[in-house]
Structure formats: structure tokens, C-alpha cells
Design a protein around this motif. Structure first.
Motif, PDB file in Angstrom:
ATOM      1  N   UNK A  19      51.193  21.438 135.665  1.00  0.00           N
ATOM      2  CA  UNK A  19      52.057  22.248 134.601  1.00  0.00           C
ATOM      3  C   UNK A  19      53.555  22.561 134.383  1.00  0.00           C
ATOM      4  N   UNK A  20      53.767  23.177 136.016  1.00  0.00           N
ATOM      5  CA  UNK A  20      54.874  23.984 136.598  1.00  0.00           C
ATOM      6  C   UNK A  20      55.711  22.122 136.536  1.00  0.00           C
ATOM      7  N   UNK A  21      55.214  20.879 136.210  1.00  0.00           N
ATOM      8  CA  UNK A  21      56.150  20.568 137.044  1.00  0.00           C
ATOM      9  C   UNK A  21      56.760  19.753 135.237  1.00  0.00           C
ATOM     10  N   UNK A  22      55.529  19.264 134.221  1.00  0.00           N
ATOM     11  CA  UNK A  22      55.397  19.457 132.851  1.00  0.00           C
ATOM     12  C   UNK A  22      56.569  20.406 132.459  1.00  0.00           C
ATOM     13  N   UNK A  23      56.687  21.681 132.317  1.00  0.00           N
ATOM     14  CA  UNK A  23      58.049  22.461 132.369  1.00  0.00           C
ATOM     15  C   UNK A  23      58.948  21.807 132.734  1.00  0.00           C
ATOM     16  N   UNK A 230      45.334  20.233 127.623  1.00  0.00           N
ATOM     17  CA  UNK A 230      46.650  19.979 127.473  1.00  0.00           C
ATOM     18  C   UNK A 230      46.859  18.831 129.299  1.00  0.00           C
ATOM     19  N   UNK A 231      46.804  19.584 130.223  1.00  0.00           N
ATOM     20  CA  UNK A 231      47.185  18.606 131.276  1.00  0.00           C
ATOM     21  C   UNK A 231      46.452  17.335 131.387  1.00  0.00           C
ATOM     22  N   UNK A 237      49.897  10.183 128.228  1.00  0.00           N
ATOM     23  CA  UNK A 237      50.778  10.092 127.248  1.00  0.00           C
ATOM     24  C   UNK A 237      52.073  10.048 129.030  1.00  0.00           C
ATOM     25  N   UNK A 238      52.175  10.933 129.258  1.00  0.00           N
ATOM     26  CA  UNK A 238      53.565   9.914 130.170  1.00  0.00           C
ATOM     27  C   UNK A 238      52.406   9.052 130.987  1.00  0.00           C
ATOM     28  N   UNK A 239      51.395   8.075 131.528  1.00  0.00           N
ATOM     29  CA  UNK A 239      51.380   7.100 131.972  1.00  0.00           C
ATOM     30  C   UNK A 239      51.697   5.852 130.983  1.00  0.00           C
ATOM     31  N   UNK A 240      52.048   6.248 129.893  1.00  0.00           N
ATOM     32  CA  UNK A 240      51.833   5.560 128.418  1.00  0.00           C
ATOM     33  C   UNK A 240      53.428   4.916 128.309  1.00  0.00           C
ATOM     34  N   UNK A 241      53.716   6.289 128.296  1.00  0.00           N
ATOM     35  CA  UNK A 241      54.869   5.992 128.758  1.00  0.00           C
ATOM     36  C   UNK A 241      55.076   6.628 127.091  1.00  0.00           C
ATOM     37  N   UNK A 245      53.121  14.616 122.286  1.00  0.00           N
ATOM     38  CA  UNK A 245      53.599  15.394 120.743  1.00  0.00           C
ATOM     39  C   UNK A 245      52.580  16.581 120.977  1.00  0.00           C
ATOM     40  N   UNK A 246      53.730  17.797 122.031  1.00  0.00           N
ATOM     41  CA  UNK A 246      53.600  18.972 121.982  1.00  0.00           C
ATOM     42  C   UNK A 246      54.414  19.545 122.660  1.00  0.00           C
ATOM     43  N   UNK A 247      54.629  20.710 122.197  1.00  0.00           N
ATOM     44  CA  UNK A 247      56.411  20.988 123.026  1.00  0.00           C
ATOM     45  C   UNK A 247      55.293  23.252 123.233  1.00  0.00           C
TER      46      UNK A 247
END
Length: 277
Positions: A19-23, A230-231, A237-241, A245-247
Motif C-alpha cells: 500500500x505504501x508503494x502504491x501511494x 485493494x492490494x 492490474x499492475x502485472x497486466x499493465x 480503476x481506483x483512486x
């Protein structure tokens, strides 16, 4: 994503780090949100959803918080207030036996609120806010400009036993040591059928129907649950490129504020008091 194998979301340390890396990822690559993608064209419905377990016994100070949102009716909102009875009736009409049984096993009003919001938002979409939140600004309009799910970030500092101020969460130099990064399940703004909500509801249902008699509220239906959903979804999504679809909201505190000094917080209606004494 090698550091985050499938199923990592059930590991507290890995989930917090992700989650930290995601932000930070969202800060550094804002274009990855791809707001113009047709996938996000459908806006979040202008429906405001709240829950208080006993409709005949809402404390006056909570009612004051609730009424602060009444002005949204003039903005075209439908306002829906659920209680234990109306929530059970809603699930009976819209969901299967599993969800109805899971709701029955929610052993505290906070759990029933957690569970109900996932069900209504998954089925119909809208904005859920807790009944102790007070509307203070018109920034809410930004929640309805596209069809992304929107969540508020949180960070708990273990050493000080305090929440990190919202503005500090986005600092790039804030380490994960002795801090827990996660997202809140209040507010939630979402279109109907969002996959994060579907995953969160499924996870909560499985846990509620498990062998544990009184599962922990936070990790079963609360922020821990939606953070895990969420994680897992974000990793896919990230793996698939694929575009996100969230904020992760950066300014919820400019839209609404939580009233902490409310009468019910001193008794068993406050989930934080469960198990004390």
C-alpha cells in the motif's frame, strides 16, 4: 511484483509495504490513472448511503452529523439510511443465503455497517459515509467525475500509537518501519459492480462463515478487509499493465471531518470498546 506473490495481501507486513508503494506509484505516475479510459466513463451514482443499527435510537449528536449532509438533496442526491432491519431486508431481496447468513453473524453494529455498505455499493454504487462524519466542503463533487472506486489512505504509527496526519502519508521519505499503511472503508465512492468491492465482500463472507465465533472486526469486515481486496486487485492490474480503476483520495479531510466526541463512543456501540473489560 516479485516481492508480492499471489496471496501476499494476507500478510500484514507485505500488505502494508505494498500500500505504501502504491501511494508513491500514484504520485510518480499520475498518468497511469488513465481517467479518459472508456472503462471509467460511467460516473459514481449520486446516492448517499449511511447506516445506524437502531433507527429508533439515534443519539442527538449523531443526528447532527447525519443532518449536515441533507444539503446534498438539492444537488440531486438520493439519501438512503439503513438500520439492522432494513439492511437484512435488502440482503434478503438482493443477495444469496451466504450473504444473508454472513450478515447475521456480524456480532457488532459496526460489522453490520461494514458488511451492508459493501453489499449496497456492489449492487447499486454510490457514496458511503459513516454517521459520525460531518460535511464541511464542496469537494465531494470530485468523487463523482468518473467511475473509479475512491478510498481514503490511512497510516498508523506503532511507536507513538497515533494515526499519521493525512498530509504526511504522501511524504516520499516516510518509511514503513513501525508504521502500518492501509486504506479506510469510509468513505467509499464506487460504481456498481466494482471488482474491489466484489472481492472484499467475498473475503468478508468467507471469514464470517468460518469457524471463528467472534472474528476481529477490523480485519474481517473493516479497513483490513478492503485493504486486502485493494492490494490483491491492484497487483493484478499492475502485472497486466492495465490502468488503475481506483483512486486513493488526497483531500477527504477537506470534504468531511469525523466527530470524535460523541456520546456513543463511551459504550458498547463503539467497536473499539469490544472486548475491553
Amino acid at each position: 511484483m516479485d516481492a508480492y506473490p499471489q496471496g501476499f495481501q494476507e500478510n500484514d507486513t507485505l500488505r502494508s509495504a505494498f500500500i505504501r508503494e502504491l501511494t508513491l506509484h500514484i504520485i510518480e505516475r499520475p498518468n497511469s490513472l488513465d481517467i479518459g479510459n472508456p472503462q471509467f466513463a460511467e460516473e459514481v451514482p449520486r446516492t448517499l448511503i449511511r447506516f445506524w443499527h437502531d433507527q429508533n435510537d439515534i443519539p442527538s449528536d449523531v443526528s447532527d452529523c447525519i443532518s449536515s449532509w441533507d444539503c446534498l438533496v438539492d444537488e440531486g442526491f438520493e439519501i438512503r439510511m439503513f438500520c439492522d432491519e432494513s439492511a437484512a431486508a435488502y440482503l434478503a431481496e438482493r443477495f444469496s443465503y451466504r450473504e444473508r447468513r454472513a450478515f447475521e453473524r456480524c456480532h457488532h453494529p459496526a460489522m453490520r455497517s461494514d458488511y451492508l455498505r459493501m453489499c449496497v455499493l456492489l449492487a447499486e454504487g454510490g457514496l458511503y459515509v459513516d454517521t459520525d462524519d460531518v460535511l464541511i466542503g464542496d469537494g465531494w463533487k470530485e468523487l463523482f467525475g468518473d467511475g473509479r472506486l475512491k478510498l481514503q489512505p490511512l497510516c498508523y504509527d506503532i511507536k507513538s500509537a497515533e494515526m499519521v496526519p493525512a498530509a504526511e502519508i504522501w511524504r516520499a521519505d516516510l518509511s514503513t518501519n513501525e508504521r502500518i499503511f492501509y486504506v479506510n472503508n469510509n468513505p467509499i465512492a464506487a460504481p456498481a459492480g466494482h471488482p474491489i468491492l466484489r472481492r472484499a465482500l467475498s473475503r468478508a463472507t468467507d471469514r464470517l462463515l468460518g469457524d471463528e465465533l467472534y472474528p476481529a472486526i477490523q480485519s474481517t469486515t473493516g479497513p483490513g478487509n478492503i485493504t486486502a481486496a485493494l492490494a490483491a486487485h491492484a497487483r493484478e492490474l499492475i502485472v497486466a499493465g492495465a490502468p488503475l480503476d481506483f483512486e486513493i483520495l488526497r483531500s477527504w479531510e477537506e470534504i468531511a471531518e469525523t466527530r470524535w466526541h460523541l456520546s456513543y463512543r463511551d459504550d458498547a456501540r463503539n467497536w473499539r470498546n469490544v472486548g475491553r473489560g
